[in-house]
Design a protein around this motif. Structure first.
Motif, PDB file in Angstrom:
ATOM      1  N   UNK A  92       0.829  -1.210   0.000  1.00 57.92           N
ATOM      2  CA  UNK A  92       0.000   0.000   0.000  1.00 57.92           C
ATOM      3  C   UNK A  92       0.863   1.260   0.000  1.00 57.92           C
ATOM      4  N   UNK A  93       1.976   1.237   0.735  1.00 63.79           N
ATOM      5  CA  UNK A  93       2.856   2.411   0.799  1.00 63.79           C
ATOM      6  C   UNK A  93       3.495   2.702  -0.550  1.00 63.79           C
ATOM      7  N   UNK A  94       3.938   1.659  -1.244  1.00 61.97           N
ATOM      8  CA  UNK A  94       4.545   1.842  -2.565  1.00 61.97           C
ATOM      9  C   UNK A  94       3.521   2.409  -3.542  1.00 61.97           C
ATOM     10  N   UNK A  95       2.308   1.867  -3.504  1.00 60.18           N
ATOM     11  CA  UNK A  95       1.248   2.367  -4.384  1.00 60.18           C
ATOM     12  C   UNK A  95       0.945   3.828  -4.068  1.00 60.18           C
ATOM     13  N   UNK A  96       0.862   4.136  -2.784  1.00 57.43           N
ATOM     14  CA  UNK A  96       0.573   5.514  -2.390  1.00 57.43           C
ATOM     15  C   UNK A  96       1.659   6.468  -2.867  1.00 57.43           C
ATOM     16  N   UNK A  97       2.911   6.093  -2.681  1.00 53.20           N
ATOM     17  CA  UNK A  97       4.013   6.951  -3.111  1.00 53.20           C
ATOM     18  C   UNK A  97       3.979   7.149  -4.622  1.00 53.20           C
ATOM     19  N   UNK A  98       3.648   6.080  -5.355  1.00 55.22           N
ATOM     20  CA  UNK A  98       3.583   6.193  -6.818  1.00 55.22           C
ATOM     21  C   UNK A  98       2.508   7.180  -7.259  1.00 55.22           C
ATOM     22  N   UNK A  99       1.453   7.313  -6.463  1.00 52.60           N
ATOM     23  CA  UNK A  99       0.385   8.249  -6.853  1.00 52.60           C
ATOM     24  C   UNK A  99       0.871   9.697  -6.836  1.00 52.60           C
TER      25      UNK A  99
END
Length: 531
Positions: A304-311
């Motif tokens: 979830x953190x990686x996805x959030x950062x990518x946003x």
């Protein structure tokens, strides 16, 4: 529309606990096969889609918080980050031809925004396809709202083993006013709801897959091989990882997605404990907490953190975003400067959120949400000159974020019923649906003094209609009940649906901003707090 599945009752009782039934109770197919299970959900999705897309561009105005997010979406399309607007930007947008490439409403100064970018990128998809118009900035949200009807129908069908109850849940969502209004508005909350619902469905798939694999091992190795201190490893969890992606996307729309990440992760671990207990593991709690829970927590949070950062890639990969260069003036650190600036930005946004206590005429206490006592007026226009098709000299047009009151008031009793089924009957399905409601509602009870709105309920509306449809399944009765019992149950549920649909017809004009005589509008104000 399909009938009740013959594989199991609408709400079957929990299976027996004898050893011989272990493979069956670990994994029982919850859906019928082939096209049959899709017909009803697709029909109600089409109905819901028509209600959401017809006259989607009306009102031809920037309503409520559309004054923020569609313009931020346009800025993301143009620059990769949000910029401040020139004075009179709303009028310039509505008077333009909608060409997002040439519309000039921005200054050179970066804007301070307090929500992550993904929801605005979603809105930007519609603007890219159809221009910077009300239809354009509402299009992508309406698509997600329509798809979520199909998702709710299929998820409920999987929970209840009933084509009928699944279709009923989809129909309830199709005519639910809060969901309909937010599906027709360029705000973030419906987008958040979509990814939360997707995560829930994926975790159900993970539960089914894990239990099926355990059942296969029991059949192959025997029950005695399972009855150890720790039990078997549960292996790779691709559906759980996919759910973590969806939850990361939810957090990338609004930070309140974090609550669902926490609640759903705990729920998934509890399901693992139940699965271990079912195969005879001697210490299922200890085994799960020490063997599975840390891996689940780390993997879900990390994904979830990686996805959030990518946003935030638009802000990270450009130089003009708000406070983008903040770290340049700070002492050196091993943390990359762009990431340090982003962390600082988040601190400012957090301070804004926790300090948001300014009054608003439509703010509402979260305790009142189940009763729909204070809906939010997203748009209002009084027409006194006979224009816009007004048949009298006094008309009104309103978009009121009001849930279908029949659904919501009935759901109060349905939720109590599901609590009883969860605690008294140990029905895991009731518990799962209640977790979805709790994650969307309970955290707001902490902020009773903060400025919040009833339309935040849209994020857990799917779980409300799931609970209601499951309780209606109980009213219908199991497929093994007598003909008289089934007939009486069908009549009761049928009459309830007629009232729900009648209410949707009655409130549709004030859900969609239709011009109606003022007296007709007054008749729809059932409570003084609705005005």
């Amino acid at each position: 529309m399909t009938g009740t599945s013959t594989r199991a009752p609408a709400l079957p009782a929990p299976p027996s606990r004898d050893v011989a039934s272990l493979p069956r109770r670990l994994f029982t197919p919850l859906t019928s096969s082939g096209l049959r299970g899709w017909i009803g959900p697709i029909i109600v999705m089409v109905i819901g889609g028509l209600l959401r897309f017809v006259n989607l561009g009306q009102p031809n105005a920037i309503i409520f918080d559309e004054t923020y997010y569609p313009k931020d979406a346009l800025s993301l399309l143009r620059f990769g980050y949000e910029r401040q607007l020139v004075e009179g930007a709303n009028d310039l947008i509505l008077a333009s031809d909608g060409n997002w490439r040439t519309l000039d409403v921005f200054t050179e100064t970066a804007a301070f925004v307090v929500h992550p970018p993904l929801g605005k990128w979603t809105i930007a998809v519609g603007e890219y396809l159809f221009g910077m118009t009300p239809f354009g900035w509402r299009f992508a949200v309406a698509v997600l709202g329509t798809l979520s009807i199909l998702m709710v129908a299929r998820i409920t069908r999987r929970l209840t083993r009933s084509d009928l109850i699944g279709t009923l849940a989809g129909l309830l969502l199709a005519v639910e006013g809060m969901h309909l209004v937010l599906s027709r508005t360029g705000l973030l909350d419906l987008i958040l709801m979509f990814w939360v619902l997707a995560a829930f469905g994926l975790l159900l798939l993970d539960r089914d897959r894990t239990r099926r694999l355990l059942a296969e091992r029991v059949s192959r190795d025997g029950i005695d091989a399972m009855a150890t201190e720790w039990g078997p490893r549960l292996g790779l969890r691709p559906y759980r990882w996919a759910a973590a992606v969806a939850l990361g996307l939810a957090c990338s729309v609004k930070w309140s997605g974090l609550w669902f990440l926490a609640f759903f992760a705990i729920m998934s671990v509890v399901w693992d404990i139940s699965a271990r207990r079912a195969v005879g593991v001697r210490r299922p709690w200890v085994a799960t907490i020490l063997r599975d829970a840390p891996v689940a927590a780390v993997s879900m949070v990390a994904i979830a953190a990686v996805v959030y950062l990518a946003s935030w890639s638009g802000w990270l990969l450009t130089d003009g975003g708000y406070d983008r260069a903040w770290a340049a003036g700070q002492p050196p650190s091993f943390i990359p400067s762009a990431l340090r600036s982003l962390i600082h930005y988040h601190g400012q946004a957090w301070n804004f959120h926790v300090g948001l206590d300014s009054g608003h005429s439509y703010d509402s206490n979260a305790l009142s949400w189940p009763f729909m006592t204070r809906p939010t007026a997203l748009y209002w226009d009084a027409i006194k000159d006979g224009s816009r098709g007004c048949p009298t000299d006094n008309c009104a047009a309103e978009v009121l974020a009001l849930g279908n009151p029949i659904i919501w008031w009935a759901a109060v009793f349905a939720l109590i019923h599901q609590v009883w089924r969860w605690l008294g009957r140990r029905d895991w399905r009731s518990g799962a649906v209640l977790v979805g409601v709790a994650a969307g509602w309970v955290p707001w009870l902490i902020y009773l003094d903060r400025t919040i709105f009833t339309f935040y309920t849209v994020v857990y509306v799917p779980f409300v209609v799931m609970a209601l449809s499951m309780s209606l399944g109980t009213v219908l009765g199991p497929s093994t009940a007598s003909a008289k019992r089934r007939r009486d149950g069908s009549i009761a549920v049928g009459l309830f649906l007629l009232v729900v649909i009648a209410a949707a017809w009655w409130f549709y004009p004030i859900w969609t901003g239709e011009v109606i005589p003022y007296e007709s509008w007054r008749l729809r104000m059932w409570m003084p707090t609705w005005t």
